[in-house]
Scaffold this active site. Structure first.
Site, PDB file in Angstrom:
ATOM      1  N   GLY A  45       0.912  -0.986   0.201  1.00 26.79           N
ATOM      2  CA  GLY A  45       0.018  -0.001  -0.147  1.00 26.79           C
ATOM      3  C   GLY A  45       0.834   1.244   0.018  1.00 26.79           C
ATOM      4  O   GLY A  45       2.123   1.168   0.007  1.00 26.79           O
ATOM      5  N   PRO A  46       0.239   2.479  -0.155  1.00 33.07           N
ATOM      6  CA  PRO A  46       0.991   3.769   0.077  1.00 33.07           C
ATOM      7  C   PRO A  46       1.906   3.892   1.103  1.00 33.07           C
ATOM      8  O   PRO A  46       1.687   3.201   2.278  1.00 33.07           O
ATOM      9  CB  PRO A  46      -0.113   4.882   0.182  1.00 33.07           C
ATOM     10  CG  PRO A  46      -1.403   4.140  -0.273  1.00 33.07           C
ATOM     11  CD  PRO A  46      -1.189   2.696   0.033  1.00 33.07           C
TER      12      PRO A  46
ATOM     13  N   GLY B  30       1.447   3.253   7.834  1.00 34.42           N
ATOM     14  CA  GLY B  30       1.556   1.969   9.252  1.00 34.42           C
ATOM     15  C   GLY B  30       1.757   0.470   8.885  1.00 34.42           C
ATOM     16  O   GLY B  30       1.484  -0.078   9.739  1.00 34.42           O
ATOM     17  N   LYS B  31       2.219   0.473   7.571  1.00 36.13           N
ATOM     18  CA  LYS B  31       2.433  -1.185   7.458  1.00 36.13           C
ATOM     19  C   LYS B  31       3.451  -1.773   8.246  1.00 36.13           C
ATOM     20  O   LYS B  31       3.173  -2.919   8.917  1.00 36.13           O
ATOM     21  CB  LYS B  31       2.999  -1.506   6.034  1.00 36.13           C
ATOM     22  CG  LYS B  31       1.806  -0.844   5.064  1.00 36.13           C
ATOM     23  CD  LYS B  31       2.006  -1.191   3.608  1.00 36.13           C
ATOM     24  CE  LYS B  31       3.551  -0.731   3.151  1.00 36.13           C
ATOM     25  NZ  LYS B  31       3.715   0.536   3.350  1.00 36.13           N
ATOM     26  N   THR B  32       4.530  -1.296   8.572  1.00 39.18           N
ATOM     27  CA  THR B  32       5.617  -1.851   9.238  1.00 39.18           C
ATOM     28  C   THR B  32       5.160  -1.836  10.711  1.00 39.18           C
ATOM     29  O   THR B  32       5.592  -2.611  11.501  1.00 39.18           O
ATOM     30  CB  THR B  32       6.798  -0.923   9.206  1.00 39.18           C
ATOM     31  OG1 THR B  32       7.326  -1.005   7.810  1.00 39.18           O
ATOM     32  CG2 THR B  32       8.091  -1.513  10.318  1.00 39.18           C
TER      33      THR B  32
ATOM     34  N   GLU C 144      10.887  -4.011   4.909  1.00 40.93           N
ATOM     35  CA  GLU C 144      11.352  -3.174   3.890  1.00 40.93           C
ATOM     36  C   GLU C 144      13.071  -3.056   3.934  1.00 40.93           C
ATOM     37  O   GLU C 144      13.327  -2.949   5.040  1.00 40.93           O
ATOM     38  CB  GLU C 144      10.760  -1.854   3.676  1.00 40.93           C
ATOM     39  CG  GLU C 144       9.340  -1.706   3.187  1.00 40.93           C
ATOM     40  CD  GLU C 144       9.044  -0.116   3.282  1.00 40.93           C
ATOM     41  OE1 GLU C 144       8.149   0.070   2.390  1.00 40.93           O
ATOM     42  OE2 GLU C 144       9.139   0.620   4.279  1.00 40.93           O
TER      43      GLU C 144
ATOM     44  N   GLN D 293      13.755   3.923  -9.357  1.00 41.47           N
ATOM     45  CA  GLN D 293      12.967   2.882  -9.180  1.00 41.47           C
ATOM     46  C   GLN D 293      13.415   1.406  -9.564  1.00 41.47           C
ATOM     47  O   GLN D 293      12.833   0.697  -8.671  1.00 41.47           O
ATOM     48  CB  GLN D 293      11.713   3.314  -9.921  1.00 41.47           C
ATOM     49  CG  GLN D 293      10.738   4.364  -9.711  1.00 41.47           C
ATOM     50  CD  GLN D 293       9.985   4.092  -8.607  1.00 41.47           C
ATOM     51  OE1 GLN D 293       9.833   5.040  -7.845  1.00 41.47           O
ATOM     52  NE2 GLN D 293       9.941   3.063  -8.287  1.00 41.47           N
TER      53      GLN D 293
ATOM     54  N   ARG E 111       0.116  10.803   9.755  1.00 40.55           N
ATOM     55  CA  ARG E 111       0.992   9.670  10.065  1.00 40.55           C
ATOM     56  C   ARG E 111       2.333   9.822   9.332  1.00 40.55           C
ATOM     57  O   ARG E 111       3.543   9.477  10.133  1.00 40.55           O
ATOM     58  CB  ARG E 111       0.392   8.210   9.424  1.00 40.55           C
ATOM     59  CG  ARG E 111      -1.005   8.084  10.254  1.00 40.55           C
ATOM     60  CD  ARG E 111      -1.555   6.716   9.922  1.00 40.55           C
ATOM     61  NE  ARG E 111      -2.630   6.257  10.571  1.00 40.55           N
ATOM     62  CZ  ARG E 111      -3.024   5.008  10.614  1.00 40.55           C
ATOM     63  NH1 ARG E 111      -2.361   3.928  10.281  1.00 40.55           N
ATOM     64  NH2 ARG E 111      -4.430   4.886  11.132  1.00 40.55           N
TER      65      ARG E 111
END
EC number: 2.7.1.21
Length: 310
Positions: free
Chosen positions: A17-18, A22-24, A45, A86, A176
């Site tokens: 996701g973007p 808060g994925k981590t 990551e 990239q 965030r």
């Protein structure tokens, strides 16, 4: 004689996701075992590679478009630098994906050994497809470089589970990002809005691929001819339009997918038909996505612990 024990079944779950939502933190809040005792292994990551190996890629990715807008770089120079950045973002994912794919069996079998759950922070699709498309829609990445990027997407082994987290509440998203205060990160609302739209459309694209590949190529080509040209007037519509949930057993309209942005005159003949090489590339993209099990996870208003327990 005792039969040889089968190796444990490996379940792969990619959390994507973007950035900045808060994925981590969600991964950190997850337990190390399931209630049944299966171990949960977490892969984060490769931030050290991105930020400490020579160039700080996060800073460079944000500074390069600014340098072009300020006249320090030509459009061509900026495109080449962004393509290189990239590619380097993608390299660790591609390397690990190759190693992991060699361990994945094509068939899930029942066995008496506890399953291993592998939770991964991002799938290669992030650096190869979603972020380049976002940069392209923002005018920071050329169509030529975008096409070159998506060719690199690897074929996915069966059993891949992709959870796409989104945070449509821009104010919460900005808060965030600002609260974690990472060097070089910017809370550009236009980019965040576009990135959320791209990820939501990725879910639609995977669902379309689930029901289209590998047998519906002619049907896809007919749908393609009915798409409008993706001119600048359609950009805001793509970013802001509502995306109601459609049953996964229902074929997704092609205009809800990421493929719609490639309906450009540079890639097509006069009647709108894709030129052969681009047809191969986009159909190849669908075939690489069609084995993925995907779900959309809106985390608006949820704490990381609430997210981790769902």
């Amino acid at each position: 004689m005792a039969l040889p024990r089968r190796p444990p079944t490996l379940t792969r779950v990619y959390l994507d996701g973007p950035f900045g939502i808060g994925k981590t933190s969600i991964l950190n809040a997850m337990p190390d075992h399931t209630p049944d005792g299966a171990p949960i292994l977490k892969v984060y990551e490769p931030m050290k590679y991105w930020r400490c190996q020579s160039t700080d890629l996060v800073v460079a990715a944000n500074e390069t478009p600014e340098r072009r807008r300020g006249g320090a770089l030509s459009r061509f120079q900026s495109d080449m630098i962004m393509a290189s950045i990239q590619a380097r973002f993608a390299d660790p994912y591609l390397l690990f994906h190759e190693r992991l794919s060699s361990k994945c069996r094509g068939k899930i079998e029942i066995c008496d050994t506890p399953a291993i759950i592998l939770m991964l922070d991002r799938h290669p699709v992030a650096a190869i497809l979603c972020f380049p498309i976002t940069r392209y829609l923002l005018g920071e990445y050329s169509l030529e470089m975008l096409i070159s990027s998506i060719i690199r997407l690897p074929l996915e082994s069966p059993g891949c589970n992709l959870t796409v987290t989104i945070l449509p509440d821009e104010k919460e998203h900005v808060n965030r990002i600002c609260s974690r205060d990472r060097p070089g990160e910017t809370a550009d609302r236009n980019m965040l809005r576009t990135l959320n739209a791209v990820y939501a459309s990725l879910v639609d694209t995977v669902k379309y691929a689930n029901l289209t590949c590998p047998y519906e190529k002619e049907s896809w080509e007919m749908e393609w001819l009915g798409l409008p040209w993706f001119e600048e007037s359609l950009l805001e519509e793509f970013i802001s339009r509502p995306r109601p949930v459609i049953c996964s057993r229902t074929r997704m309209p092609l205009d809800r997918t990421l493929l719609a942005i490639f309906k450009r005159k540079e890639l097509c003949s006069e009647n709108g038909e894709l030129l052969t090489q681009y047809s191969w590339i986009l159909w190849g993209l669908l075939t690489k996505l069609h084995t993925i099990n995907v779900e959309l996870f809106d985390i608006s208003g949820m704490s990381r612990r609430e997210c981790a327990t769902l």
